[in-house]
Design an enzyme around this catalytic site. Structure first.
Site, PDB file in Angstrom:
ATOM      1  N   HIS A 128      34.575  -3.764  31.764  1.00 51.49           N
ATOM      2  CA  HIS A 128      34.010  -2.425  31.569  1.00 51.49           C
ATOM      3  C   HIS A 128      33.909  -1.687  32.891  1.00 51.49           C
ATOM      4  O   HIS A 128      33.885  -2.300  33.957  1.00 51.49           O
ATOM      5  CB  HIS A 128      32.616  -2.508  30.921  1.00 51.49           C
ATOM      6  CG  HIS A 128      31.634  -3.285  31.743  1.00 51.49           C
ATOM      7  ND1 HIS A 128      31.543  -4.655  31.676  1.00 51.49           N
ATOM      8  CD2 HIS A 128      30.725  -2.902  32.674  1.00 51.49           C
ATOM      9  CE1 HIS A 128      30.615  -5.081  32.517  1.00 51.49           C
ATOM     10  NE2 HIS A 128      30.108  -4.044  33.143  1.00 51.49           N
ATOM     11  N   TYR A 148      31.408  -8.180  41.420  1.00 57.45           N
ATOM     12  CA  TYR A 148      30.965  -6.948  42.061  1.00 57.45           C
ATOM     13  C   TYR A 148      30.828  -7.165  43.556  1.00 57.45           C
ATOM     14  O   TYR A 148      30.397  -8.235  43.994  1.00 57.45           O
ATOM     15  CB  TYR A 148      29.598  -6.507  41.519  1.00 57.45           C
ATOM     16  CG  TYR A 148      29.643  -5.865  40.158  1.00 57.45           C
ATOM     17  CD1 TYR A 148      29.961  -4.526  40.018  1.00 57.45           C
ATOM     18  CD2 TYR A 148      29.353  -6.601  39.020  1.00 57.45           C
ATOM     19  CE1 TYR A 148      29.992  -3.927  38.768  1.00 57.45           C
ATOM     20  CE2 TYR A 148      29.387  -6.014  37.760  1.00 57.45           C
ATOM     21  CZ  TYR A 148      29.703  -4.676  37.645  1.00 57.45           C
ATOM     22  OH  TYR A 148      29.731  -4.088  36.412  1.00 57.45           O
ATOM     23  N   ARG A 158      30.480 -10.772  29.900  1.00 57.29           N
ATOM     24  CA  ARG A 158      30.603  -9.340  29.617  1.00 57.29           C
ATOM     25  C   ARG A 158      32.073  -8.977  29.434  1.00 57.29           C
ATOM     26  O   ARG A 158      32.919  -9.387  30.224  1.00 57.29           O
ATOM     27  CB  ARG A 158      30.079  -8.485  30.802  1.00 57.29           C
ATOM     28  CG  ARG A 158      28.604  -8.518  31.111  1.00 57.29           C
ATOM     29  CD  ARG A 158      27.642  -7.926  30.120  1.00 57.29           C
ATOM     30  NE  ARG A 158      28.106  -6.936  29.167  1.00 57.29           N
ATOM     31  CZ  ARG A 158      28.195  -5.634  29.391  1.00 57.29           C
ATOM     32  NH1 ARG A 158      27.844  -5.121  30.546  1.00 57.29           N
ATOM     33  NH2 ARG A 158      28.594  -4.812  28.448  1.00 57.29           N
ATOM     34  N   TYR A 175      33.107 -10.771  33.349  1.00 52.21           N
ATOM     35  CA  TYR A 175      32.302 -11.636  34.237  1.00 52.21           C
ATOM     36  C   TYR A 175      31.186 -12.319  33.457  1.00 52.21           C
ATOM     37  O   TYR A 175      30.712 -11.804  32.443  1.00 52.21           O
ATOM     38  CB  TYR A 175      31.757 -10.851  35.436  1.00 52.21           C
ATOM     39  CG  TYR A 175      30.864  -9.657  35.132  1.00 52.21           C
ATOM     40  CD1 TYR A 175      29.517  -9.801  34.790  1.00 52.21           C
ATOM     41  CD2 TYR A 175      31.372  -8.365  35.208  1.00 52.21           C
ATOM     42  CE1 TYR A 175      28.707  -8.708  34.551  1.00 52.21           C
ATOM     43  CE2 TYR A 175      30.574  -7.257  34.956  1.00 52.21           C
ATOM     44  CZ  TYR A 175      29.241  -7.441  34.628  1.00 52.21           C
ATOM     45  OH  TYR A 175      28.448  -6.336  34.377  1.00 52.21           O
ATOM     46  N   HIS A 203      31.360   1.215  34.604  1.00 46.77           N
ATOM     47  CA  HIS A 203      30.136   2.004  34.461  1.00 46.77           C
ATOM     48  C   HIS A 203      30.424   3.450  34.868  1.00 46.77           C
ATOM     49  O   HIS A 203      31.077   3.682  35.885  1.00 46.77           O
ATOM     50  CB  HIS A 203      29.030   1.455  35.363  1.00 46.77           C
ATOM     51  CG  HIS A 203      28.603   0.053  35.019  1.00 46.77           C
ATOM     52  ND1 HIS A 203      27.552  -0.224  34.185  1.00 46.77           N
ATOM     53  CD2 HIS A 203      29.104  -1.143  35.385  1.00 46.77           C
ATOM     54  CE1 HIS A 203      27.417  -1.533  34.067  1.00 46.77           C
ATOM     55  NE2 HIS A 203      28.346  -2.125  34.787  1.00 46.77           N
TER      56      HIS A 203
HETATM   57 FE   LIG Z   1      28.755  -4.242  34.757  1.00 47.17          FE
END
Ligand SMILES: [Fe+2]
Length: 253
Positions: free
Chosen positions: A173, A121, A170, A160, A175
């Site tokens: 995905h 991110y 994870r 990640y 959000h």
């Molecule tokens: Fe996330």
């Protein structure tokens, strides 16, 4: 600060998967459990008090607002926000936002945020050793059209690591947030990708104990929306209410 009674360093994926299987066997259907033990921090973060009712009009005086004219069409293309092309698999995700009777939800503000192709991110809170992409912010927004359709052009996010347990990853995905008509209506969820083996191992996805409900969070590959020598298409519809509703996360305090 409260401390969890678990050691994320020594807990294995197998232990987490065993916990998930046991809970799901006990509650195969229904809404996700807010204090879902395999998702460790949910034990501390879920609401422990009765939810408070907020007067929507009073909240409007202090909460963020937006005007439809503030949302530019270019904001739905995450591949052109900086000076150059972001690295990764170019894709488009599109779908309809509908109510429980299939009626379109028009002029709805849809916002997304996601990791880059390397699973990082663009945010200070993410410091794991994957590269940032100077040409990718990972955020976008658009309004649904008159028939409830939204569409984003972006880069497929990478999986990640997170520190729920040892070697925890994870699944890829995106959000999603739906703003509603005022700030107290905002709904948030996550969209996953078809065929991702990490979904079955992920305590966040698996906190949705109904397989049918979880499947509604997974997009379909949409070859009709893939573009020759340009990008891959995915379709993901959001159903707000009814027996086929998309699971939406409860909001935090
Ligand atoms: Fe996330």
């Amino acid at each position: 600060m409260p401390v969890l009674p678990f050691d994320p360093v020594t807990t294995s994926q197998q232990e987490i998967s065993d916990e998930i299987a046991k809970i799901q066997a006990d509650s195969p259907t229904g809404a996700p459990l807010l204090d879902f033990r395999p998702y460790r921090s949910s034990l501390l973060r879920h609401p422990t008090k009765e939810l408070r009712l907020i007067d929507p009009e009073g909240a409007e005086l202090l909460a963020p607002v937006f005007g439809h004219s503030d949302v530019a069409p270019v904001e739905s293309d995450l591949t052109i926000q900086r000076g150059g092309e972001p690295i990764g698999e170019r894709m488009r995700v599109h779908g309809r936002v509908v109510d429980g009777d299939g009626r379109p939800v028009r002029r709805q503000l849809v916002e997304i945020w996601q990791a880059n192709a390397a699973g990082r991110y663009s945010h200070q809170g993410d410091q794991h050793p994957a590269p940032l992409d100077p040409n990718f912010t990972g955020v976008g927004r658009c309004l649904t059209d008159d028939d409830g359709w939204y569409s984003f052009t972006t880069i497929k996010p990478g999986p990640y690591p997170w520190r729920n347990h040892h070697n925890a990853w994870r699944p890829a995905h995106i959000h999603f947030s739906l703003f509603g008509t005022d700030f107290t209506q905002r709904l948030i969820t996550q969209m996953y990708f078809p065929g991702d083996q990490l979904i079955a191992l992920d305590p966040i996805a698996q906190s949705i104990t109904s397989p049918a409900a979880l499947s509604r969070l997974i997009a379909s590959y949409d070859h009709a929306r893939s573009e020759h020598e340009w990008l891959l298409g995915y379709r993901w519809d959001i159903v707000l209410t009814g027996s086929h509703a998309t699971y939406l996360e409860p909001s935090d305090d």
